[in-house]
Design a protein around this motif. Structure first.
Motif, PDB file in Angstrom:
ATOM      1  N   GLN A 143       0.827  -1.212   0.000  1.00  0.00           N
ATOM      2  CA  GLN A 143       0.000   0.000   0.000  1.00  0.00           C
ATOM      3  C   GLN A 143       0.851   1.248   0.000  1.00  0.00           C
ATOM      4  O   GLN A 143       1.894   1.294   0.662  1.00  0.00           O
ATOM      5  CB  GLN A 143      -0.876   0.024   1.251  1.00  0.00           C
ATOM      6  N   VAL A 155     -13.645   1.097   6.078  1.00  0.00           N
ATOM      7  CA  VAL A 155     -12.201   1.246   5.867  1.00  0.00           C
ATOM      8  C   VAL A 155     -11.887   2.730   6.017  1.00  0.00           C
ATOM      9  O   VAL A 155     -12.556   3.564   5.389  1.00  0.00           O
ATOM     10  CB  VAL A 155     -11.786   0.850   4.434  1.00  0.00           C
ATOM     11  N   ASP A 213     -17.296   2.403   3.040  1.00  0.00           N
ATOM     12  CA  ASP A 213     -17.772   1.047   3.339  1.00  0.00           C
ATOM     13  C   ASP A 213     -16.642   0.051   3.138  1.00  0.00           C
ATOM     14  O   ASP A 213     -15.896   0.160   2.156  1.00  0.00           O
ATOM     15  CB  ASP A 213     -18.873   0.657   2.337  1.00  0.00           C
ATOM     16  N   TYR A 214     -16.550  -0.927   4.034  1.00  0.00           N
ATOM     17  CA  TYR A 214     -15.623  -2.034   3.815  1.00  0.00           C
ATOM     18  C   TYR A 214     -16.388  -3.111   3.046  1.00  0.00           C
ATOM     19  O   TYR A 214     -17.455  -3.561   3.487  1.00  0.00           O
ATOM     20  CB  TYR A 214     -15.134  -2.580   5.166  1.00  0.00           C
ATOM     21  N   LEU A 215     -15.872  -3.519   1.919  1.00  0.00           N
ATOM     22  CA  LEU A 215     -16.551  -4.519   1.088  1.00  0.00           C
ATOM     23  C   LEU A 215     -16.025  -5.885   1.498  1.00  0.00           C
ATOM     24  O   LEU A 215     -15.010  -6.350   0.983  1.00  0.00           O
ATOM     25  CB  LEU A 215     -16.268  -4.233  -0.391  1.00  0.00           C
ATOM     26  N   VAL A 336     -12.060  -4.498  -7.074  1.00  0.00           N
ATOM     27  CA  VAL A 336     -12.410  -5.726  -6.350  1.00  0.00           C
ATOM     28  C   VAL A 336     -13.710  -6.277  -6.914  1.00  0.00           C
ATOM     29  O   VAL A 336     -14.577  -5.520  -7.368  1.00  0.00           O
ATOM     30  CB  VAL A 336     -12.538  -5.484  -4.817  1.00  0.00           C
TER      31      VAL A 336
HETATM   32  N1  LIG Z   1     -13.532  -0.383   0.699  1.00  0.00           N
HETATM   33  C1  LIG Z   1     -12.784  -1.478   0.646  1.00  0.00           C
HETATM   34  N2  LIG Z   1     -13.301  -2.696   0.864  1.00  0.00           N
HETATM   35  C2  LIG Z   1     -12.519  -3.826   0.790  1.00  0.00           C
HETATM   36  N3  LIG Z   1     -11.203  -3.803   0.538  1.00  0.00           N
HETATM   37  C3  LIG Z   1     -10.634  -2.614   0.323  1.00  0.00           C
HETATM   38  C4  LIG Z   1     -11.377  -1.384   0.376  1.00  0.00           C
HETATM   39  N4  LIG Z   1     -10.534  -0.361   0.128  1.00  0.00           N
HETATM   40  C5  LIG Z   1      -9.322  -0.912  -0.065  1.00  0.00           C
HETATM   41  N5  LIG Z   1      -9.380  -2.263   0.034  1.00  0.00           N
HETATM   42  C6  LIG Z   1      -8.240  -3.186  -0.147  1.00  0.00           C
HETATM   43  O1  LIG Z   1      -7.063  -2.504   0.231  1.00  0.00           O
HETATM   44  C7  LIG Z   1      -6.130  -2.437  -0.857  1.00  0.00           C
HETATM   45  C8  LIG Z   1      -5.415  -1.099  -0.836  1.00  0.00           C
HETATM   46  O2  LIG Z   1      -6.343  -0.038  -0.908  1.00  0.00           O
HETATM   47  P1  LIG Z   1      -6.050   1.273  -1.747  1.00  0.00           P
HETATM   48  O3  LIG Z   1      -7.207   2.191  -1.577  1.00  0.00           O
HETATM   49  O4  LIG Z   1      -5.688   0.892  -3.146  1.00  0.00           O
HETATM   50  O5  LIG Z   1      -4.785   1.849  -0.969  1.00  0.00           O
HETATM   51  P2  LIG Z   1      -3.442   2.557  -1.481  1.00  0.00           P
HETATM   52  O6  LIG Z   1      -3.834   3.900  -2.040  1.00  0.00           O
HETATM   53  O7  LIG Z   1      -2.637   2.694  -0.247  1.00  0.00           O
HETATM   54  O8  LIG Z   1      -2.795   1.662  -2.503  1.00  0.00           O
HETATM   55  C9  LIG Z   1      -6.997  -2.658  -2.111  1.00  0.00           C
HETATM   56  O9  LIG Z   1      -6.245  -3.250  -3.136  1.00  0.00           O
HETATM   57  C10 LIG Z   1      -8.079  -3.583  -1.605  1.00  0.00           C
HETATM   58  O10 LIG Z   1      -7.639  -4.926  -1.662  1.00  0.00           O
END
Ligand SMILES: Nc1ncnc2c1ncn2[C@@H]1O[C@H](COP(=O)(O)OP(=O)(O)O)[C@@H](O)[C@H]1O
Ligand SMILES: O=P(O)(O)O[C@H]1O[C@H](CO)[C@@H](O[C@H]2O[C@H](CO)[C@@H](O)[C@H](O)[C@H]2O)[C@H](O)[C@H]1O
Length: 461
Positions: A143, A155, A213-215, A336
């Motif tokens: 990340q 999240v 929302d957390y998916l 996702v």
């Molecule tokens: N709302 C969400 N629900 C489920 N998983 C999430 C969500 N947001 C992020 N993730 C997971 O977290 C990972 C990193 O999130 P992201 O927003 O891309 O962060 P970054 O900007 O730090 O790369 C995503 O690839 C996904 O797998």
């Protein structure tokens, strides 16, 4: 530097989210300190300036504070160090508070109650009340930022690299709120930072964190694609469409979802059409990126003439190029698959680019190019260091081609411009993204550098 700044200077370069790896840190300065929880344990949101090679960049640190010796074992991995803090002669253990649920709960409560104090503002979006009192865990994985998952509900992404301005992730997610293709936003945390516009002495609201929302039923697009590639490696002589775990149906649906999001963004936010001059400026930006990358990774220079020729062809495109707000850093790790379909995440754009540049409208084909690059990554990354690399390389190429075609077909069928009919534009964006990736990999994952370099070699052959 204060004792705390000294400790941060040793700790920051070891963090995954630190973008300035490979260059020594000359100075660390705590520019602003916002207490969120006072007393012990305490939580302060810090804006930290890091000086390297004469320029500075800003990062957010969630600083946890407990009396020296009071840090529980399970937080030991988050330790920054032990020091005296300004205005206090006791000794404190300071640590990354993202890992301390006892403290992070206050961030969720702050948004729920729309708190505002000491230079930071907690904002809540209209809608159902926020369910507070849930403990958070830090999401693991590659990340650029740090995301906290609260229970099974939310999240909270805390942005690490800070640029003055509203983060596009908040701006675009808010514009798309209610769309089935994004995780619903619930609120955010912001502070003010001095504007980086030349001659502008004002302060601008700057996003520190975004709550969505957390998916929980979601599977990462990267994981799904990688599984499909692995299936094909088991039967490398079969065409990808005949192998078990074919991804083309998903790739096509992802293309449709992408086109739907692009359409929604063009309805909700400003659009424009690029004049030949503006196209020339964009091409100049691509050339500039190529020069910076070549200076850092000299191996790139042998492909530079072919890349420059593609940028010239892009600059010479005769038809007007429609532009709009786009995702800006689109790849399989940003999407996702939920029970209901594909959802797009992380509309932040490229974190290393100033927010004011990221907010400029661009061609949606830039996102298409980003996803096509990602298919290429997914097809090849499992071959790094593998003894079967030579045998499996044709299957990898076939997988990338097959899913590229499916994605583009889904994108065009759902009302996006047909990528295949805009080859000069698409190619320039693909090259530009690959050049960005060369720099990204050299700085963050040197063993993966070969992936974008090999594809540049292949694409320019
Ligand atoms: N709302 C969400 N629900 C489920 N998983 C999430 C969500 N947001 C992020 N993730 C997971 O977290 C990972 C990193 O999130 P992201 O927003 O891309 O962060 P970054 O900007 O730090 O790369 C995503 O690839 C996904 O797998
Ligand atoms: O952290 P972000 O998701 O905002 O994006 C950065 O990191 C990505 C890697 O995690 C990087 O993406 C590159 O690697 C991916 C595989 O890990 C691949 O799917 C992408 O196509 C490739 O660009 C991204 O470029 C970088 O900005």
């Amino acid at each position: 530097m204060s004792q705390l700044e000294d400790l941060l200077a040793g700790w920051i370069p070891r963090q995954r989210w630190f973008a300035g790896k490979g260059t020594p840190i000359e100075k660390v300065m705590v520019e602003a300190e916002h207490p969120v929880v006072t007393g012990e344990p305490g939580l302060r949101l810090l804006v930290v300036e890091v000086g390297q090679q004469g320029s500075t960049s800003r990062y957010q640190v969630l600083l946890g504070v407990r009396r020296a010796g009071h840090l529980r074992d399970e937080l030991a991995h988050a330790t920054i160090g032990v020091c005296e803090l300004p205005g206090d002669s006791s000794t404190w253990a300071v640590y990354d508070a993202a890992h301390d649920p006892e403290l992070t709960t206050s961030l969720l409560e702050g948004i729920a109650d729309e708190r505002g104090a000491d230079g930071i503002r907690f904002r809540r979006m209209p809608g159902a009340p926020i369910r507070t009192g849930q403990r958070s865990i830090v999401l693991t994985g590659e990340q650029s930022n740090t995301s906290l998952v609260y229970g099974e509900d939310y999240v909270l992404k805390t942005f690490r690299r800070l640029w003055p301005g509203r983060n596009p992730d908040l701006e675009l997610t808010a514009a798309l709120a209610g769309s089935p293709f994004v995780a619903r936003p619930h609120g955010w945390i912001e502070t003010d930072l001095p504007s980086d516009r030349p001659g502008d002495g004002s302060s601008v609201p700057t996003t520190l964190a975004l709550l969505q929302d957390y998916l929980r039923s979601a599977t990462d697009g990267w994981v799904l694609a990688a599984t499909s590639v692995r299936d094909l490696y088991d039967t490398p002589d079969l065409p990808p469409g005949d192998a078990g775990g074919d991804f083309a149906g998903e790739a096509e649906r992802l293309g449709s979802a992408t086109a739907a999001v692009h359409r929604a963004l063009s309805r909700e936010l400003p659009t424009d059409v690029l004049t030949p001059d503006m196209l020339g400026d964009l091409a100049a930006g691509m050339r500039h990126r190529l020069e910076s990358a070549t200076a850092e990774i000299p191996e790139l220079s042998r492909y530079a003439p072919a890349l420059r020729a593609a940028y010239d062809a892009f600059a010479a495109v005769a038809e007007p190029l429609p532009v709009q707000r786009i995702h800006g850093d689109y790849h399989l790790g940003q999407v996702v698959r939920t029970d209901a379909g594909w959802v797009l995440l992380d509309f932040e754009g490229e974190p290393a680019v100033p927010v004011r540049d990221r907010r400029r409208p661009s061609s949606p084909l830039r996102d298409v190019a980003g996803m096509l690059r990602s298919f290429d990554y997914a097809a090849h990354y499992q071959l790094i260091g593998s003894a079967s690399e030579e045998t499996l390389a044709p299957a990898a190429r076939a997988w990338a081609r097959h899913n590229r075609d499916a994605f583009c077909a889904g994108y065009a069928a759902a009302g996006g411009v047909d990528p295949e009919k805009h080859q000069a534009v698409l190619r320039a964006f693909e090259y530009d993204k690959a050049v960005y990736e060369v720099m990204y990999e050299a700085r963050n994952r040197p063993s993966w550098l070969r992936i974008p370099l090999d594809s540049i070699a292949e694409l320019t052959r």
